[in-house]
Design an enzyme around this catalytic site. Sequence first.
Site, short mmCIF file in Angstrom:
data_model
loop_
_atom_site.label_atom_id
_atom_site.label_comp_id
_atom_site.label_asym_id
_atom_site.label_seq_id
_atom_site.Cartn_x
_atom_site.Cartn_y
_atom_site.Cartn_z
N LYS A 155 0.96 -1.11 0.00
CA LYS A 155 -0.01 -0.01 -0.06
C LYS A 155 0.68 1.18 -0.10
O LYS A 155 0.61 2.28 0.48
CB LYS A 155 -0.94 0.17 1.22
CG LYS A 155 -2.05 -0.99 1.21
CD LYS A 155 -2.63 -1.09 2.51
CE LYS A 155 -3.19 -2.61 2.84
NZ LYS A 155 -3.93 -2.62 4.05
N ASP A 191 -7.76 -6.65 10.11
CA ASP A 191 -9.07 -6.00 10.01
C ASP A 191 -10.38 -7.27 10.17
O ASP A 191 -11.36 -7.04 10.51
CB ASP A 191 -9.25 -5.21 8.93
CG ASP A 191 -8.73 -5.81 7.38
OD1 ASP A 191 -8.41 -7.05 7.48
OD2 ASP A 191 -8.57 -5.32 6.65
#
Length: 454
Positions: A155, A191
């Site tokens: 990312k 997550d």
Amino acid sequence: MVDVELRELMQPFVLSDYQVQEVYTRFCTEIAKGLRRSTNTQAVTKCYPTYVQDLPTGDEIGKYMALDLGGTNFRVLLVTLKGHHDATVESQIYAVPKDLMVGPGVELFDHIAECLAKFVEKHNMQDAYLPLGFTFSFPCVQVGLKEAMLTRWTKGFSCPGVEGEDVGLMLHEAIQRRGDADIAVVAILNDTTGTLMSCAHRNPDCRVGVIVGTGCNACYVEHVDNVELLETEFKSDHKQVIINVEWGAFGDNGQLDFVRTEHDREVDSKSINCSQQLFEKMTSGMYMGELVRLTLLRALERNTIFKLSTKRAEFAIVLRTNTNIFETKHISEVEDDSFPEFSNTRRIIKQLFGVEKAAVEDCQKLKYICECVSKRAATLVAIGISGLINRINDRKVVVGIDGSVYRYHPHFDAYIREVMHKLVKSDKEFDIMLSEDGSGRGAALVAAVASKIK
């Protein structure tokens, strides 16, 4: 009406009952491989133990912090648990400046610690002891509840001095260097675990957590006897542990080749991680819009859409030269449309091609293309969820799901349920719930449960 030509064009996206069953069988075999020490190195679904072994009861009380780092912004939360499955959440978003995304890792963690201290001061909590759950959504090998080694940055991050290091310890040291807040890093999670914990806090039957957003992954509650990767010391006091499946990599060893299309191969060849995360590239928001663009281009080239338009050649140039021009959010908008208005679809076609009022027939065809791509994604997600549910001993299993694709697509939930009804064992009962603020609230709940154990 959608004509025969377009149905033929989209046929590779429509999975037959045989294909669904075959993917299901291969997925279940892969999970079993991932859980065994002897075969884990060959498995693409790594099935990492998270070391989270207690689920929330709903009776947790107290103030806990959470930190959610997974991109160019991060969130700091103060979660007040009130018992009776009740909680209030206060949060603030902080930016990660571009230079810190590539600068020394120590500077990144010092910046995070500074933001944590500001947040604590803003809420007048300088004198309070604050256990913190750290959601760190980068590939890690977890070696304990609060120890996780970063395997590689993704990312856009490339901070030297962090890969191979314990990110929990690096955050702890940055907080200690400042010395102006009594924050204890008690847990690190990803997550999906946050989603499962957040939903389990509201519904004690939750045993599976799924993210279908920019990325796609899942975790579930497994019996410790089936997890050979878990050290013996973690098996004496607990009968369960949450497993981070890392199912985005399913198919990386060729198991999905028989259902991948030419467009899947093209999307993969142009990605930064070619030949990796193939299941994710068929199911997640980062790639679904691009699959529609490539399919739409092929439909134009074969004269199966916009047949009567004089600008067909121009449309093809627009689609050929603008990768990612068709966004995944457009799929949700198109599928939310109804005959004969097609207001969203007409707006999108105008935005992309400058056509004032697209014909009803072309709107129907674009909707069908979107349906085929999103239905396949949902089918694959449902196959994975069903495989996990059927491993769990409980008769009733609730699945917590979060992520932009699931949250905003009008029919994704229905598509998933339709397939699950065929695959989940008949003696089981299942339900799906949308996670509210999964990775934030969930991280605080992991911190609360971890603190309770201590």
